[in-house]
Design an enzyme around this catalytic site. Structure first.
Site, PDB file in Angstrom:
ATOM      1  N   CYS A   2       0.793  -1.239   0.000  1.00 49.67           N
ATOM      2  CA  CYS A   2       0.000   0.000   0.000  1.00 49.67           C
ATOM      3  C   CYS A   2       0.829   1.297   0.000  1.00 49.67           C
ATOM      4  O   CYS A   2       1.846   1.389   0.670  1.00 49.67           O
ATOM      5  CB  CYS A   2      -0.908   0.065   1.203  1.00 49.67           C
ATOM      6  SG  CYS A   2      -2.025  -1.309   1.348  1.00 49.67           S
ATOM      7  N   ARG A  29       6.163  -0.346  -4.728  1.00 50.53           N
ATOM      8  CA  ARG A  29       5.892  -1.003  -3.442  1.00 50.53           C
ATOM      9  C   ARG A  29       5.038  -2.257  -3.618  1.00 50.53           C
ATOM     10  O   ARG A  29       4.926  -3.054  -2.692  1.00 50.53           O
ATOM     11  CB  ARG A  29       5.177  -0.011  -2.498  1.00 50.53           C
ATOM     12  CG  ARG A  29       6.022   1.195  -2.167  1.00 50.53           C
ATOM     13  CD  ARG A  29       5.169   2.326  -1.655  1.00 50.53           C
ATOM     14  NE  ARG A  29       4.677   2.104  -0.320  1.00 50.53           N
ATOM     15  CZ  ARG A  29       5.275   2.519   0.786  1.00 50.53           C
ATOM     16  NH1 ARG A  29       6.406   3.185   0.696  1.00 50.53           N
ATOM     17  NH2 ARG A  29       4.756   2.302   1.963  1.00 50.53           N
ATOM     18  N   TRP A  77      -2.417  -3.125  -1.476  1.00 51.58           N
ATOM     19  CA  TRP A  77      -1.896  -4.495  -1.512  1.00 51.58           C
ATOM     20  C   TRP A  77      -2.710  -5.253  -0.482  1.00 51.58           C
ATOM     21  O   TRP A  77      -2.637  -4.964   0.710  1.00 51.58           O
ATOM     22  CB  TRP A  77      -0.414  -4.492  -1.152  1.00 51.58           C
ATOM     23  CG  TRP A  77       0.293  -5.787  -1.367  1.00 51.58           C
ATOM     24  CD1 TRP A  77       0.740  -6.289  -2.553  1.00 51.58           C
ATOM     25  CD2 TRP A  77       0.671  -6.735  -0.367  1.00 51.58           C
ATOM     26  NE1 TRP A  77       1.363  -7.492  -2.347  1.00 51.58           N
ATOM     27  CE2 TRP A  77       1.335  -7.803  -1.013  1.00 51.58           C
ATOM     28  CE3 TRP A  77       0.509  -6.811   1.014  1.00 51.58           C
ATOM     29  CZ2 TRP A  77       1.833  -8.903  -0.333  1.00 51.58           C
ATOM     30  CZ3 TRP A  77       1.008  -7.910   1.693  1.00 51.58           C
ATOM     31  CH2 TRP A  77       1.667  -8.941   1.010  1.00 51.58           C
ATOM     32  N   ASN A 103      -2.488   3.335   4.691  1.00 46.41           N
ATOM     33  CA  ASN A 103      -1.406   2.440   4.305  1.00 46.41           C
ATOM     34  C   ASN A 103      -0.992   1.724   5.579  1.00 46.41           C
ATOM     35  O   ASN A 103      -0.728   2.361   6.582  1.00 46.41           O
ATOM     36  CB  ASN A 103      -0.251   3.293   3.766  1.00 46.41           C
ATOM     37  CG  ASN A 103       1.061   2.557   3.777  1.00 46.41           C
ATOM     38  OD1 ASN A 103       1.094   1.350   3.583  1.00 46.41           O
ATOM     39  ND2 ASN A 103       2.140   3.279   4.028  1.00 46.41           N
ATOM     40  N   GLU A 478      12.484 -16.196  -6.358  1.00 49.94           N
ATOM     41  CA  GLU A 478      11.670 -14.981  -6.362  1.00 49.94           C
ATOM     42  C   GLU A 478      11.211 -14.592  -7.770  1.00 49.94           C
ATOM     43  O   GLU A 478      10.071 -14.193  -7.962  1.00 49.94           O
ATOM     44  CB  GLU A 478      12.528 -13.848  -5.772  1.00 49.94           C
ATOM     45  CG  GLU A 478      11.834 -12.552  -5.520  1.00 49.94           C
ATOM     46  CD  GLU A 478      12.766 -11.518  -4.887  1.00 49.94           C
ATOM     47  OE1 GLU A 478      13.991 -11.782  -4.771  1.00 49.94           O
ATOM     48  OE2 GLU A 478      12.274 -10.448  -4.524  1.00 49.94           O
ATOM     49  N   HIS A 494      23.236 -34.668   4.019  1.00 55.03           N
ATOM     50  CA  HIS A 494      22.409 -35.103   5.154  1.00 55.03           C
ATOM     51  C   HIS A 494      20.935 -35.210   4.788  1.00 55.03           C
ATOM     52  O   HIS A 494      20.086 -35.231   5.671  1.00 55.03           O
ATOM     53  CB  HIS A 494      22.582 -34.122   6.332  1.00 55.03           C
ATOM     54  CG  HIS A 494      23.954 -34.174   6.945  1.00 55.03           C
ATOM     55  ND1 HIS A 494      24.434 -35.263   7.638  1.00 55.03           N
ATOM     56  CD2 HIS A 494      24.976 -33.279   6.931  1.00 55.03           C
ATOM     57  CE1 HIS A 494      25.672 -35.035   8.052  1.00 55.03           C
ATOM     58  NE2 HIS A 494      26.028 -33.822   7.616  1.00 55.03           N
TER      59      HIS A 494
HETATM   60  C1  F6R Z   1      14.361 -10.084  -2.053  1.00 53.22           C
HETATM   61  C2  F6R Z   1      14.051  -8.942  -1.223  1.00 53.22           C
HETATM   62  C3  F6R Z   1      13.447  -9.186   0.106  1.00 53.22           C
HETATM   63  C4  F6R Z   1      13.872  -8.094   1.091  1.00 53.22           C
HETATM   64  C5  F6R Z   1      13.102  -8.223   2.418  1.00 53.22           C
HETATM   65  C6  F6R Z   1      13.555  -7.198   3.419  1.00 53.22           C
HETATM   66  O1  F6R Z   1      14.961  -9.697  -3.250  1.00 53.22           O
HETATM   67  O2  F6R Z   1      14.253  -7.831  -1.605  1.00 53.22           O
HETATM   68  O3  F6R Z   1      13.746 -10.451   0.615  1.00 53.22           O
HETATM   69  O4  F6R Z   1      15.240  -8.196   1.313  1.00 53.22           O
HETATM   70  O5  F6R Z   1      11.737  -8.087   2.174  1.00 53.22           O
HETATM   71  O6  F6R Z   1      13.388  -5.916   2.900  1.00 53.22           O
HETATM   72  P1  F6R Z   1      14.229  -4.686   3.439  1.00 53.22           P
HETATM   73  O7  F6R Z   1      15.637  -4.907   3.095  1.00 53.22           O
HETATM   74  O8  F6R Z   1      13.619  -3.503   2.750  1.00 53.22           O
HETATM   75  O9  F6R Z   1      14.015  -4.650   4.928  1.00 53.22           O
END
Ligand code: F6R
Length: 596
Positions: A2, A29, A77, A103, A478, A494
């Site tokens: 959001c 975002r 979102w 948001n 991802e 393992h």
């Molecule tokens: C993967 C990615 C996420 C972020 C995670 C933390 O490419 O970007 O795994 O690393 O959501 O986000 P930040 O770094 O903004 O706290």
């Protein structure tokens, strides 16, 4: 995740393009619905919203034709309530006199909806943004003015969120902040607010940052700030920011991700210049060294950087640092945390809710809370004592690339300083990164046909490359949607070894000191028919044992993790594109995760 934007001007005017521009800037975002509302001088509210992306919803609903003197746009979102037209924001109050959007998350939304319905208010959706509007409406109906009504609503609405609302009975825009980011921009003859700073900068660089528990009343020529706690007026001068939004274009690359991979030499250079000149580096390393216990806390990619960072700290400074995922930090280390401990929170956005929850816990325990943060003006940057910027500029692509590399470089730099090593040796890193990007790309293209048709693979690393293997796997899953697991190489035998069959791809990230150990693991895979791909400095022992070797420039054991990241970024990018996906905006994901 959001985003909200609101603007108040003096006269009725075409408002659609301003709202759409802000929506596009917030779209990194991640979102599933778009909505906009305008209010004109005749006190008419025009509300248009639906499920879909900005470029799909805007022409369908004619958003660019909207006119008014006040406007709100929201990207949703879905968390509370399925993505649907009725759950899209903004929302009206019962009789259509107020319109607002939020948001974040109102966690007592379900109970509140029941209360509002029992009180006779018209609740149209299951979305918690609507509860914010009704919470204000409830107190306005009791005769309170808007600021007082918002103060009361603030206490009723539990959770972390920011909220913007306008009423037809005056000419203002009101917003408040409780946990989620909210910044205000002063334009001279307009005032605007947004979930993040970069989305305001094309409009104005005079910024007022709101803190939790503050209400802002916006008028075309200025703002007033009010405390929720005691209703008192707060004085705060605007700050002037010089950063622009120019970076937010693809610059000739087909995707932001590729552009951001290619920006890595420059941002590494920038980080080194900045750290060399920063007095905060000494403050931070002193606090890290003197702490009783030291933790590196983050989520996802940022956590992986912490894993690599903790090995650097041990090797270069003899300092034990515990890398831990933010929510697990709360559960596992929260209860034993004291004021003698130090935590380095690492985050691209500085707004990740899981990280901010951990920050709350650490602050309450009195621990020293420091940050490595990319987004200036973010909540984490604001609350860290001190924070060091990751100096990457905007990272638009959802998969983190350049911010990861700079996180690892930052941890390396801090470990070297803690251990009394000369960081000048790092000045060669940007050129090595550049060389790696150039040489890795054709090698990755060569191995692509061997892996792209598989929906299941592993990336393995050891010691300094363990975190890199985890990060490579995260990037692959991802944006390619294939299952890829990152693991310590020694753990493979393992259990997971049983998955290996003919052609099964296993990628080994091999540090120069770990070749003998990894060669055993490589052979365990190849003798069972698996396809072993090594990412490493040139080494005849590897070429003799693995099927493919992606050769890295010779940087030595400490720089190897940084360089080895690049082929994995390129491999995931190429695979994603070859599969017809958009690597910049993978399905179901959001760049900034401001929910639990
Ligand atoms: C993967 C990615 C996420 C972020 C995670 C933390 O490419 O970007 O795994 O690393 O959501 O986000 P930040 O770094 O903004 O706290």
């Amino acid at each position: 995740m959001c985003g909200i934007f609101g603007i108040v001007t003096r006269d009725d005017q075409p408002m659609g393009d301003t709202l759409l521009g802000a929506a596009r800037r917030l779209s990194y975002r991640g979102y599933d619905s778009v909505g906009a509302a305008t209010i004109d001088g005749g006190k008419r509210i025009d509300l248009r919203k639906d499920v879909g992306k900005v470029d799909d919803v805007a022409p369908r609903l004619g958003l660019s034709e909207m006119i008014g003197r006040r406007g709100i746009v929201q990207l949703r979102w879905a968390t509370f309530g399925a993505p649907s037209q009725v759950n899209a924001q903004p929302h009206l109050d019962s009789d259509g006199d107020m319109v607002g959007a939020h948001n974040g998350n109102v966690v007592n939304n379900v109970a509140l909806r029941q209360e509002f319905m029992a009180e006779g208010l018209t609740v149209r959706s299951t979305n918690d943004g609507e509860s914010c509007v009704h919470a204000v409406e409830r107190y306005v109906n009791q005769g309170l003015d808007m600021v007082e009504a918002i103060r009361r609503a603030y206490h009723v609405l539990e959770g972390d969120y920011a909220f913007v609302i306008a009423s037809v009975h005056d000419e203002r825009l009101y917003a408040f902040k409780k946990g989620s980011g909210l910044v205000v921009g002063l334009g001279g003859d307009f005032t605007c607010c947004s979930s993040d700073l970069p989305s305001l900068l094309p409009l104005t660089n005079r910024i007022v940052r709101l803190r939790d528990g503050e209400i802002v009343v916006m008028e075309p020529d200025g703002v007033s700030l009010w405390s929720v706690a005691n209703g008192a007026r707060i004085d705060r001068d605007p700050e002037v920011f010089t950063q622009g939004m120019d970076a937010a274009v693809k610059g000739g690359y087909p995707h932001f991700m590729l552009k951001e991979i290619h920006e890595q030499p420059d941002v590494a250079r920038e980080l080194l210049h900045l750290f060399d000149a920063s007095k905060h580096v000494d403050v931070m390393t002193a606090a890290m060294q003197s702490a009783n216990r030291l933790y590196y806390v983050g989520c996802g990619t940022s956590y992986h950087a912490g894993i690599v960072g903790s090995v650097y700290a041990a090797r270069l400074a003899g300092r034990s640092a515990v890398p831990v995922l933010a929510p697990q930090f709360v559960a596992q280390f929260g209860p034993t945390l004291t004021k003698d401990d130090a935590v380095v929170f690492v985050s691209q956005s500085g707004e990740t809710k899981d990280v901010l929850n951990a920050l709350d816990v650490a602050e309450r325990a009195g621990a020293r809370c420091m940050g490595l943060v990319n987004v200036l003006g973010s909540t984490l940057a604001h609350r860290s004592r001190p924070y060091l910027p990751l100096a990457c500029g905007y990272e638009i692509s959802v998969p983190a690339t350049k911010t990861f590399l700079n996180q690892v470089l930052a941890f390396l730099y801090l470990a070297m300083r803690m251990g009394g090593h000369d960081t000048k040796v790092l000045h060669g890193v940007p050129d090595l990164i550049e060389h790696t990007i150039a040489t890795a790309a054709p090698q990755v293209d060569r191995i692509l046909p061997d892996v792209n048709h598989r929906n299941d693979l592993y990336t393995l690393g050891y010691g300094l490359t363990y975190g890199i293997a985890l990060e490579g796997a995260l990037k692959l899953k991802e944006i390619t949607y294939a299952h890829c697991e990152g693991m310590l190489s020694t753990e493979f035998k393992h259990g997971p070894l049983s998955a290996v069959d003919d052609g099964y791809p296993v990628v080994f990230v091999v540090g120069p000191d770990d070749v003998p150990l990894l060669i055993s693991a490589i052979n365990e895979v190849t003798v069972r028919g698996g396809r072993a791909i090594a990412i490493a400095e040139p080494d005849s022992r590897l070429t003799g044992n693995a099927h493919d070797v992606v050769a890295l420039p010779v940087g030595g054991p400490l720089l190897n993790p940084i360089l080895a990241t690049i082929p994995l970024q390129l491999l995931s990018y190429r695979m994603s594109v070859a599969r017809g996906h958009d690597p910049d905006f993978p399905r179901n994901l959001s760049k900034t995760l401001t929910v639990d």
